[in-house]
Design an enzyme around this catalytic site. Structure first.
Site, PDB file in Angstrom:
ATOM      1  N   ASP A 136       5.578 115.716  22.552  1.00  0.00           N
ATOM      2  CA  ASP A 136       5.703 114.763  21.455  1.00  0.00           C
ATOM      3  C   ASP A 136       7.180 114.453  21.226  1.00  0.00           C
ATOM      4  O   ASP A 136       8.004 115.378  21.127  1.00  0.00           O
ATOM      5  CB  ASP A 136       5.084 115.327  20.180  1.00  0.00           C
ATOM      6  CG  ASP A 136       4.835 114.249  19.139  1.00  0.00           C
ATOM      7  OD1 ASP A 136       4.552 113.101  19.527  1.00  0.00           O
ATOM      8  OD2 ASP A 136       4.907 114.556  17.942  1.00  0.00           O
ATOM      9  N   TYR A 186      10.350 111.895  19.282  1.00  0.00           N
ATOM     10  CA  TYR A 186      10.894 111.645  17.935  1.00  0.00           C
ATOM     11  C   TYR A 186      11.717 110.366  18.058  1.00  0.00           C
ATOM     12  O   TYR A 186      12.906 110.354  17.828  1.00  0.00           O
ATOM     13  CB  TYR A 186      11.762 112.852  17.571  1.00  0.00           C
ATOM     14  CG  TYR A 186      12.287 112.965  16.165  1.00  0.00           C
ATOM     15  CD1 TYR A 186      11.476 112.788  15.065  1.00  0.00           C
ATOM     16  CD2 TYR A 186      13.621 113.330  15.954  1.00  0.00           C
ATOM     17  CE1 TYR A 186      11.970 112.958  13.781  1.00  0.00           C
ATOM     18  CE2 TYR A 186      14.134 113.510  14.685  1.00  0.00           C
ATOM     19  CZ  TYR A 186      13.300 113.318  13.598  1.00  0.00           C
ATOM     20  OH  TYR A 186      13.801 113.494  12.328  1.00  0.00           O
ATOM     21  N   HIS A 204      12.240 106.504  11.261  1.00  0.00           N
ATOM     22  CA  HIS A 204      11.623 107.761  10.859  1.00  0.00           C
ATOM     23  C   HIS A 204      12.653 108.886  10.837  1.00  0.00           C
ATOM     24  O   HIS A 204      12.717 109.662   9.869  1.00  0.00           O
ATOM     25  CB  HIS A 204      10.490 108.106  11.823  1.00  0.00           C
ATOM     26  CG  HIS A 204       9.877 109.451  11.594  1.00  0.00           C
ATOM     27  ND1 HIS A 204       9.149 109.758  10.467  1.00  0.00           N
ATOM     28  CD2 HIS A 204       9.881 110.587  12.365  1.00  0.00           C
ATOM     29  CE1 HIS A 204       8.734 111.013  10.546  1.00  0.00           C
ATOM     30  NE2 HIS A 204       9.164 111.536  11.683  1.00  0.00           N
ATOM     31  N   ARG A 230      18.534 116.218   4.446  1.00  0.00           N
ATOM     32  CA  ARG A 230      19.988 116.441   4.493  1.00  0.00           C
ATOM     33  C   ARG A 230      20.697 115.315   3.747  1.00  0.00           C
ATOM     34  O   ARG A 230      21.437 114.524   4.335  1.00  0.00           O
ATOM     35  CB  ARG A 230      20.478 116.492   5.952  1.00  0.00           C
ATOM     36  CG  ARG A 230      19.822 117.563   6.802  1.00  0.00           C
ATOM     37  CD  ARG A 230      20.411 117.589   8.225  1.00  0.00           C
ATOM     38  NE  ARG A 230      20.270 116.303   8.907  1.00  0.00           N
ATOM     39  CZ  ARG A 230      19.190 115.910   9.567  1.00  0.00           C
ATOM     40  NH1 ARG A 230      18.136 116.698   9.630  1.00  0.00           N
ATOM     41  NH2 ARG A 230      19.155 114.721  10.159  1.00  0.00           N
ATOM     42  N   GLU A 236       0.992 111.799  11.261  1.00  0.00           N
ATOM     43  CA  GLU A 236       2.042 111.094  11.996  1.00  0.00           C
ATOM     44  C   GLU A 236       1.359 110.036  12.848  1.00  0.00           C
ATOM     45  O   GLU A 236       0.632 110.358  13.792  1.00  0.00           O
ATOM     46  CB  GLU A 236       2.873 112.052  12.863  1.00  0.00           C
ATOM     47  CG  GLU A 236       3.756 112.978  12.044  1.00  0.00           C
ATOM     48  CD  GLU A 236       4.788 113.725  12.878  1.00  0.00           C
ATOM     49  OE1 GLU A 236       4.663 113.708  14.123  1.00  0.00           O
ATOM     50  OE2 GLU A 236       5.701 114.314  12.289  1.00  0.00           O
ATOM     51  N   GLU A 275       1.208 107.579  15.660  1.00  0.00           N
ATOM     52  CA  GLU A 275       1.961 107.528  16.908  1.00  0.00           C
ATOM     53  C   GLU A 275       1.208 106.739  17.979  1.00  0.00           C
ATOM     54  O   GLU A 275       0.017 106.438  17.839  1.00  0.00           O
ATOM     55  CB  GLU A 275       2.225 108.947  17.427  1.00  0.00           C
ATOM     56  CG  GLU A 275       2.886 109.865  16.400  1.00  0.00           C
ATOM     57  CD  GLU A 275       3.353 111.172  17.002  1.00  0.00           C
ATOM     58  OE1 GLU A 275       3.422 111.277  18.252  1.00  0.00           O
ATOM     59  OE2 GLU A 275       3.653 112.101  16.232  1.00  0.00           O
ATOM     60  N   ASP A 318      -0.591 112.955  15.097  1.00  0.00           N
ATOM     61  CA  ASP A 318      -0.093 114.317  15.277  1.00  0.00           C
ATOM     62  C   ASP A 318       0.002 114.978  13.906  1.00  0.00           C
ATOM     63  O   ASP A 318       1.051 114.980  13.271  1.00  0.00           O
ATOM     64  CB  ASP A 318       1.272 114.296  15.971  1.00  0.00           C
ATOM     65  CG  ASP A 318       1.722 115.680  16.408  1.00  0.00           C
ATOM     66  OD1 ASP A 318       0.861 116.465  16.825  1.00  0.00           O
ATOM     67  OD2 ASP A 318       2.928 115.963  16.333  1.00  0.00           O
ATOM     68  N   ARG A 330       3.847 120.375   6.943  1.00  0.00           N
ATOM     69  CA  ARG A 330       5.286 120.288   6.696  1.00  0.00           C
ATOM     70  C   ARG A 330       5.865 121.573   6.117  1.00  0.00           C
ATOM     71  O   ARG A 330       7.017 121.929   6.417  1.00  0.00           O
ATOM     72  CB  ARG A 330       5.583 119.114   5.751  1.00  0.00           C
ATOM     73  CG  ARG A 330       5.134 117.765   6.253  1.00  0.00           C
ATOM     74  CD  ARG A 330       5.853 117.357   7.518  1.00  0.00           C
ATOM     75  NE  ARG A 330       5.491 115.996   7.933  1.00  0.00           N
ATOM     76  CZ  ARG A 330       5.890 115.412   9.044  1.00  0.00           C
ATOM     77  NH1 ARG A 330       6.647 116.071   9.895  1.00  0.00           N
ATOM     78  NH2 ARG A 330       5.528 114.177   9.323  1.00  0.00           N
ATOM     79  N   GLN A 349       6.045 124.040   8.965  1.00  0.00           N
ATOM     80  CA  GLN A 349       7.061 123.555   9.902  1.00  0.00           C
ATOM     81  C   GLN A 349       8.480 123.812   9.397  1.00  0.00           C
ATOM     82  O   GLN A 349       9.357 124.258  10.148  1.00  0.00           O
ATOM     83  CB  GLN A 349       6.864 122.054  10.135  1.00  0.00           C
ATOM     84  CG  GLN A 349       7.859 121.427  11.099  1.00  0.00           C
ATOM     85  CD  GLN A 349       7.668 119.914  11.212  1.00  0.00           C
ATOM     86  OE1 GLN A 349       6.762 119.338  10.592  1.00  0.00           O
ATOM     87  NE2 GLN A 349       8.510 119.269  11.986  1.00  0.00           N
ATOM     88  N   TYR A 360      10.760 126.242  11.933  1.00  0.00           N
ATOM     89  CA  TYR A 360      11.286 125.451  13.060  1.00  0.00           C
ATOM     90  C   TYR A 360      12.688 125.847  13.507  1.00  0.00           C
ATOM     91  O   TYR A 360      13.093 125.540  14.630  1.00  0.00           O
ATOM     92  CB  TYR A 360      11.233 123.955  12.733  1.00  0.00           C
ATOM     93  CG  TYR A 360      12.415 123.415  11.962  1.00  0.00           C
ATOM     94  CD1 TYR A 360      13.412 122.693  12.614  1.00  0.00           C
ATOM     95  CD2 TYR A 360      12.523 123.617  10.594  1.00  0.00           C
ATOM     96  CE1 TYR A 360      14.487 122.182  11.921  1.00  0.00           C
ATOM     97  CE2 TYR A 360      13.594 123.110   9.899  1.00  0.00           C
ATOM     98  CZ  TYR A 360      14.572 122.393  10.554  1.00  0.00           C
ATOM     99  OH  TYR A 360      15.638 121.889   9.852  1.00  0.00           O
ATOM    100  N   LYS A 378       2.575 122.409  13.978  1.00  0.00           N
ATOM    101  CA  LYS A 378       2.169 121.263  14.793  1.00  0.00           C
ATOM    102  C   LYS A 378       1.030 121.570  15.761  1.00  0.00           C
ATOM    103  O   LYS A 378       0.508 120.654  16.390  1.00  0.00           O
ATOM    104  CB  LYS A 378       3.373 120.779  15.624  1.00  0.00           C
ATOM    105  CG  LYS A 378       4.498 120.165  14.812  1.00  0.00           C
ATOM    106  CD  LYS A 378       4.179 118.727  14.457  1.00  0.00           C
ATOM    107  CE  LYS A 378       5.412 117.999  13.971  1.00  0.00           C
ATOM    108  NZ  LYS A 378       5.147 116.561  13.759  1.00  0.00           N
ATOM    109  N   THR A 432      -4.133 117.670  17.229  1.00  0.00           N
ATOM    110  CA  THR A 432      -3.560 116.347  17.468  1.00  0.00           C
ATOM    111  C   THR A 432      -4.711 115.457  17.904  1.00  0.00           C
ATOM    112  O   THR A 432      -5.367 115.742  18.910  1.00  0.00           O
ATOM    113  CB  THR A 432      -2.482 116.389  18.564  1.00  0.00           C
ATOM    114  OG1 THR A 432      -1.412 117.242  18.146  1.00  0.00           O
ATOM    115  CG2 THR A 432      -1.930 114.992  18.841  1.00  0.00           C
ATOM    116  N   GLU A 482       7.309 110.451   4.372  1.00  0.00           N
ATOM    117  CA  GLU A 482       8.177 109.304   4.110  1.00  0.00           C
ATOM    118  C   GLU A 482       7.624 108.451   2.966  1.00  0.00           C
ATOM    119  O   GLU A 482       8.373 108.012   2.097  1.00  0.00           O
ATOM    120  CB  GLU A 482       8.303 108.442   5.360  1.00  0.00           C
ATOM    121  CG  GLU A 482       9.001 109.104   6.532  1.00  0.00           C
ATOM    122  CD  GLU A 482       8.866 108.249   7.775  1.00  0.00           C
ATOM    123  OE1 GLU A 482       9.731 107.383   7.984  1.00  0.00           O
ATOM    124  OE2 GLU A 482       7.889 108.434   8.518  1.00  0.00           O
TER     125      GLU A 482
END
Length: 405
Positions: free
Chosen positions: A118, A120, A125, A134, A191, A193, A225, A229, A232, A236, A245, A249, A350
């Site tokens: 997968d 990114y 996104h 951040r 997600e 995709e 997917d 969160r 994760q 991660y 994850k 899927t 998001e």
């Protein structure tokens, strides 16, 4: 034009002809390859047997793998043969007995998935998540515009549309907590995709250049997917996604051939800085695909795939740049598709801005993340020839409570 009387607005017209695996017997014991045409499935396994074609045994397989392994020459020849069957009135009598209403069949996982990667690849996104997590730093990491970032997932957790998704359990740590806790995810996400299925394998140690994308990739599907969160975010660092994850899927049951998407090819967005030579575009393999995301039947987003920074050809080239081989049945996905507008975001993290701005659905209810019983459906369309629309079907999944809840 086909001799079939098809609805004018069908997205499974003669210019699409996606492949899938279907059955009509209880428990799916008679699985074989079919092609979607309008409201029907063409049983090409039975038709090919009736016509005594030399490839008839391939279509009787319970996955698309053996057919996908034949390579682009066979893919094109078979597509042309199926088109002829549906266009020439001379074949009408032979074809009609092998048309089955789609609402009378069961659809199955179309491939035996070999490996799953997968990516990114959406700048919008990646920047959104960077701003959420951040806020005092640059939204993109320093490497993001130099290479397609991705991770290896679990092929065994790829499921077909309609499969329930069990809320996963794992370690999660609240910001105010001193220690992690184990339990069901409280921030379960989607997600939206686009996925790509490899047909022709490659040799170990031999990178696949961007120019060979269409030599190896058989077709395109939709992917959700699912992402936990909270699990994760705790696990991660430093090695990336794992249990957050790897629980499910979902993919759509119909695989749209690359040949059906020639009119959807567009130039990718400008890249700055220019990619290194092995990633530079030779052909335009950005795709004008518009996805739609529905939560409990209500439209919440329309992500545009054409806005993706990295193309599927570049993803394939980078995935093999170190010498990794391709295998028939490999699946790789784009990562969340998001556009610049708020209503083009392809994930709840998001759409709810990390859970701080609840999403109000058209019926007035609100969500930050998924609740048990929620059902998510992804659909997508792309432009085809003569003003027609190419459809991808749907990928659908419903959340059920964790067995450990």
């Amino acid at each position: 034009m086909t001799w079939l009387d098809l609805p004018a607005d069908t997205t499974f017209g003669i210019h699409n002809l996606p492949y899938g695996i279907f059955s009509t017997a209880p428990h799916g014991h008679d699985r074989r390859i079919g092609v979607a045409i309008g409201p029907y499935v063409l049983d090409i396994a039975a038709l090919a047997a009736d016509l005594r074609l030399h490839v008839a045994d391939i279509f009787a397989e319970q996955t698309l793998n053996r057919f996908m392994a034949q390579g682009p020459t066979t893919w094109s020849e078979v597509r042309q043969r199926i088109t002829d069957w549906l266009v020439s009135p001379a074949h009408r009598a032979a074809v009609l007995p092998h048309l089955i209403r789609r609402d009378n069949v069961q659809l199955h996982l179309p491939v035996s998935v070999a490996d799953y990667v997968d990516f990114y690849a959406s700048q919008h996104h990646a920047e959104n998540l960077g701003r959420i997590f951040r806020p005092d730093s640059a939204p993109l990491t320093p490497n993001w515009k130099h290479l397609p970032i991705g991770y290896h997932g679990r092929a065994g957790t790829i499921v077909v549309s309609g499969t329930d998704v069990v809320r996963p359990c794992g370690q999660r740590k609240a910001l105010a907590a001193s220690e992690p806790a184990f339990g069901p995810s409280q921030r379960l996400d989607i997600e939206a995709e686009v996925g790509f299925l490899v047909g022709t394998p490659s040799k170990l140690g031999a990178p696949v250049p961007v120019t060979d994308f269409a030599t190896h990739v058989f077709g395109v599907c939709l992917v959700n997917d699912w992402s936990a969160r909270d699990i994760q975010s705790w696990e991660y660092v430093p090695l990336g996604p794992f249990l957050g994850k790897s629980f499910a899927t979902s993919i759509s049951p119909w695989i749209v051939p690359l040949d059906a998407l020639q009119h959807a090819r567009v130039q990718p967005p400008p890249r700055d800085p220019a990619p290194l030579p092995y990633l530079r575009d030779v052909e335009p393999w950005a795709l004008d695909i518009t996805l739609e995301v529905r939560l409990n039947g209500q439209l919440i987003s329309r992500p545009p795939y054409a806005a993706m920074y990295w193309t599927p050809a570049q993803m394939l080239a980078h995935m093999t740049a170190g010498g990794a081989s391709l295998r028939t049945g490999d699946l790789y996905a784009s990562g969340t598709v998001s556009g610049s507008a708020t209503n083009q975001r392809g994930s709840l993290i998001e759409l709810s801005w990390g859970g701080t701005e609840p999403l109000t659905l058209p019926d007035g209810t609100q969500r930050t993340f998924l609740l048990d019983g929620d059902e998510v459906t992804l659909t997508a369309n792309a432009p085809g020839p003569h003003g027609r629309t190419i459809g991808f079907g749907e990928v659908r999944g419903r959340i059920v409570s964790s067995v450990s809840a």
